[in-house]
Design a protein around this motif. Structure first.
Motif, mmCIF file in Angstrom:
data_model
loop_
_atom_site.group_PDB
_atom_site.id
_atom_site.type_symbol
_atom_site.label_atom_id
_atom_site.label_comp_id
_atom_site.label_asym_id
_atom_site.label_seq_id
_atom_site.Cartn_x
_atom_site.Cartn_y
_atom_site.Cartn_z
ATOM 1 N N HIS A 7 8.786 22.066 1.195
ATOM 2 C CA HIS A 7 7.506 22.524 0.632
ATOM 3 C C HIS A 7 7.755 23.680 -0.338
ATOM 4 C CE1 HIS A 7 3.066 23.747 1.711
ATOM 5 N NE2 HIS A 7 3.307 23.847 0.405
ATOM 6 N N HIS A 9 6.521 25.207 -4.517
ATOM 7 C CA HIS A 9 5.739 25.046 -5.757
ATOM 8 C C HIS A 9 6.581 25.531 -6.935
ATOM 9 C CE1 HIS A 9 2.095 23.923 -3.544
ATOM 10 N NE2 HIS A 9 2.632 24.691 -2.600
ATOM 11 N N HIS A 44 0.583 21.178 -5.887
ATOM 12 C CA HIS A 44 -0.743 20.883 -5.339
ATOM 13 C C HIS A 44 -1.354 19.698 -6.078
ATOM 14 C CE1 HIS A 44 -1.332 24.289 -2.687
ATOM 15 N NE2 HIS A 44 -0.904 25.111 -3.619
ATOM 16 N N GLU A 82 1.823 18.216 -2.474
ATOM 17 C CA GLU A 82 1.017 18.719 -1.360
ATOM 18 C C GLU A 82 -0.400 18.217 -1.616
ATOM 19 O OE1 GLU A 82 0.802 22.996 -1.026
ATOM 20 O OE2 GLU A 82 -0.045 22.889 0.998
ATOM 21 N N HIS A 136 1.340 24.125 6.867
ATOM 22 C CA HIS A 136 0.962 25.421 7.457
ATOM 23 C C HIS A 136 -0.295 25.426 8.344
ATOM 24 C CE1 HIS A 136 -1.469 25.360 3.835
ATOM 25 N NE2 HIS A 136 -0.417 25.484 3.068
ATOM 26 N N ASP A 194 7.257 26.999 1.440
ATOM 27 C CA ASP A 194 5.995 27.039 0.675
ATOM 28 C C ASP A 194 6.122 28.098 -0.432
ATOM 29 O OD1 ASP A 194 3.452 26.501 -0.194
ATOM 30 O OD2 ASP A 194 2.414 27.382 1.522
ATOM 31 N N HIS A 196 6.158 30.109 -3.785
ATOM 32 C CA HIS A 196 5.254 30.139 -4.951
ATOM 33 C C HIS A 196 5.815 30.993 -6.084
ATOM 34 C CE1 HIS A 196 2.189 28.248 -2.478
ATOM 35 N NE2 HIS A 196 1.344 28.259 -3.479
HETATM 36 FE FE LIG Z 1 1.826 24.837 -0.568
#
Ligand SMILES: [Fe+2]
Length: 267
Positions: A7, A9, A44, A82, A136, A194, A196
């Motif tokens: 996961h 981005h 996303h 995602e 999450h 996750d 970012h």
């Molecule tokens: Fe995410």
């Protein structure tokens, strides 16, 4: 260690993740230095319209492959998404499942409410052997209030992905306590970054891996950061043996005290 991150981005200018190619490449360098050997780009995808625009995502991903190869980065890339939960998911799309394996897909809900149609959507997906990996869960209000709700998802056949940052306190002590409860009850299948950006939510797993090793042992850490992610990417079977947490809302103060005890601080 060779972590597999499911996961992140990384694709710039698509969502609230990386804001430039410079940031993306810095994140990748960070991941490689942290021991991440494989990472899935999971932009996303908020609607059917986004899914229909997968060619834009694939173009960004192909550019990333070229840039990573040019730098000889020791980190293997994969593509996924995602998916924001919606009643009908088009699984014929390449990005809908991990590496296009048609089996596992990463899905998120609104933070404040889990829609009623989720149970039916998951049921329909599982009938077709499309297995949801819930992103999450420890951050959702409904599960923060009652972690036995997370058990319901696992019991029905979904897998749970915990954020590395949640275990380290990035999202506050309540989220951290909930993440710990989910691991205490063997509900998590995988821990991912996750990621970012470079600073607040970096492409790093080592510190969370160490935390899991110290608290639940190295076998469990190996399963959550290496073995299960590899199986999910390959479309292989993943098994969890969940224990149902106590039902009902937990008092926030009690929960916090319990967290302090869990991390070894007496109060
Ligand atoms: Fe995410």
């Amino acid at each position: 260690m060779s972590f597999i991150d499911l996961h992140a981005h990384l694709l710039p200018h698509w969502d609230d993740g990386s804001d430039s190619w410079k940031t993306t490449m810095e994140m990748l360098r960070q991941g490689a230095a942290d021991g991440i050997s494989q990472v899935v780009c999971t932009p996303h995808v908020m609607s059917k319209k986004d899914l229909d625009e997968e060619s834009t995502i694939i173009k960004l991903y192909n550019e990333l492959l070229q840039r990573a190869a040019a730098e000889h980065l020791d980190i293997r890339l994969h593509l996924g998404a995602e998916l924001f939960i919606q009643p009908d998911i088009d699984f014929s799309r390449r990005i809908a499942t991990y590496g296009g394996n048609r089996r596992y897909f990463l899905v998120e809900f609104p933070m404040n409410l889990i829609p009623d149609f989720v149970a039916k959507t998951f049921f329909d997906c599982l009938l077709e052997e499309h297995i949801p990996v819930v992103a999450h869960p420890e951050r959702y209000a409904r599960i923060l209030a009652d972690s036995s709700k997370a058990f319901d998802f696992v019991e029905r056949g979904a897998l749970l992905q915990i954020n590395a940052g949640s275990l380290l306190g990035t999202f506050g002590q309540n989220v951290r306590a909930t993440a710990i409860t989910l691991l205490d009850h063997q509900l998590a299948a995988v821990v991912s970054s996750d990621a970012h950006d470079v600073k607040m939510r970096p492409l790093k797993l080592k510190a969370a891996f160490q935390f899991v090793c110290d608290r639940w042992g190295s076998e469990q850490a190996q399963r959550l950061f290496v073995d299960n992610p590899r199986r999910i990417l390959a479309g292989e079977e993943v098994t969890v043996e969940p224990i149902r947490p106590a039902e009902g809302p937990q008092d926030a103060t009690e929960k916090f005290k319990s967290l302090l005890r869990k991390v070894g601080i007496k109060k």
